[in-house]
Design an enzyme around this catalytic site. Sequence first.
Site, PDB file in Angstrom:
ATOM      1  N   GLU A   1       7.143   2.808  -2.253  1.00  0.00           N
ATOM      2  CA  GLU A   1       7.043   3.596  -1.015  1.00  0.00           C
ATOM      3  C   GLU A   1       8.187   3.197  -0.102  1.00  0.00           C
ATOM      4  OE1 GLU A   1       3.190   3.491   0.991  1.00  0.00           O
ATOM      5  OE2 GLU A   1       4.200   3.667   2.942  1.00  0.00           O
TER       6      GLU A   1
ATOM      7  N   ARG B   1      10.887   4.399   8.609  1.00  0.00           N
ATOM      8  CA  ARG B   1      11.016   3.591   9.829  1.00  0.00           C
ATOM      9  C   ARG B   1      12.462   3.306  10.165  1.00  0.00           C
ATOM     10  NH1 ARG B   1       6.188  -0.780   8.642  1.00  0.00           N
ATOM     11  NH2 ARG B   1       4.851   0.821   7.744  1.00  0.00           N
TER      12      ARG B   1
ATOM     13  N   LYS C   1      -5.592   6.330   1.956  1.00  0.00           N
ATOM     14  CA  LYS C   1      -5.157   4.949   2.193  1.00  0.00           C
ATOM     15  C   LYS C   1      -6.143   4.331   3.194  1.00  0.00           C
ATOM     16  CE  LYS C   1      -1.211   3.008   4.770  1.00  0.00           C
ATOM     17  NZ  LYS C   1       0.225   3.159   5.066  1.00  0.00           N
TER      18      LYS C   1
HETATM   19  C1  3PG Z   1       2.312   0.122   5.743  1.00  0.00           C
HETATM   20  O1  3PG Z   1       3.046   0.835   6.385  1.00  0.00           O
HETATM   21  O2  3PG Z   1       1.628   0.590   4.839  1.00  0.00           O
HETATM   22  C2  3PG Z   1       2.190  -1.291   6.121  1.00  0.00           C
HETATM   23  O3  3PG Z   1       3.190  -1.715   6.965  1.00  0.00           O
HETATM   24  C3  3PG Z   1       2.106  -2.215   4.968  1.00  0.00           C
HETATM   25  O4  3PG Z   1       1.352  -3.247   5.437  1.00  0.00           O
HETATM   26  P1  3PG Z   1       1.777  -4.750   5.217  1.00  0.00           P
HETATM   27  O5  3PG Z   1       3.178  -4.868   5.746  1.00  0.00           O
HETATM   28  O6  3PG Z   1       0.809  -5.562   6.030  1.00  0.00           O
HETATM   29  O7  3PG Z   1       1.682  -5.050   3.762  1.00  0.00           O
END
Ligand code: 3PG
Length: 214
Positions: A43, A47, A131
């Site tokens: 993914e 950002r 999710k």
């Molecule tokens: C996301 O966007 O799915 C999260 O930032 C992932 O979460 P994590 O950085 O706590 O693993």
Amino acid sequence: MDMQEMERILRETGLIPVVTVKDPATAVPLAQTLAAAGIRVMEITFRTGAAEDAIYAVSTQVPDLLVLAGTVVTVDQAKAAAATGADGIVTPGLDPEIVSWCQENGMPVFPGCATATEVQAAQKLGLHCVKLFPAQILGGTAMLKALHGPFGEMQFIPTGGIGPETLKGYLSLPYVLCCGGSWLCPDSAVEAGDFAAISQRTQAAMALVRRLRP
Ligand code: 3PG
């Protein structure tokens, strides 16, 4: 790609490495590192301004890997992701407008849900996989077990705060399709081009997936 095939690959891989790429040039070697560890999906989050170039580079140069566009919060971003070759869309929250656009355009979509109300709304939109975000803060596996009661047909992709210590608990639940997270590809390792560290983390996680899901 249809949703059924996407879900089959996600279950088999068990993991969605969530990556924020600042330099699009790092995306392809990173994707190759993941693919070498047996991971079939990554993914790339919206950002940074590099997201579209990174998605395009991976989708054209590492065709074995599915690319999800993450942190998609507008329909325009979903359109841009589709145009650059993304295979699916992940959103942090549930936005019916984005879900509808994806459904109308044959694009698999996995919206983030944090409450029973949101899971119920997703179900009403015709989704059967969401999710769970932010999974650890929401109670982790205890929250999933609670949601599984009323939403027995729903599959979940817990994401947010997951790491090597908590992965096993999530993957042991049959209604967890796979787990997402950035722990596999930490920003510091991505920026430093430390693919050896990423390879080590992903191989350890994949060994666990294979043990739990032979
Ligand atoms: C996301 O966007 O799915 C999260 O930032 C992932 O979460 P994590 O950085 O706590 O693993």
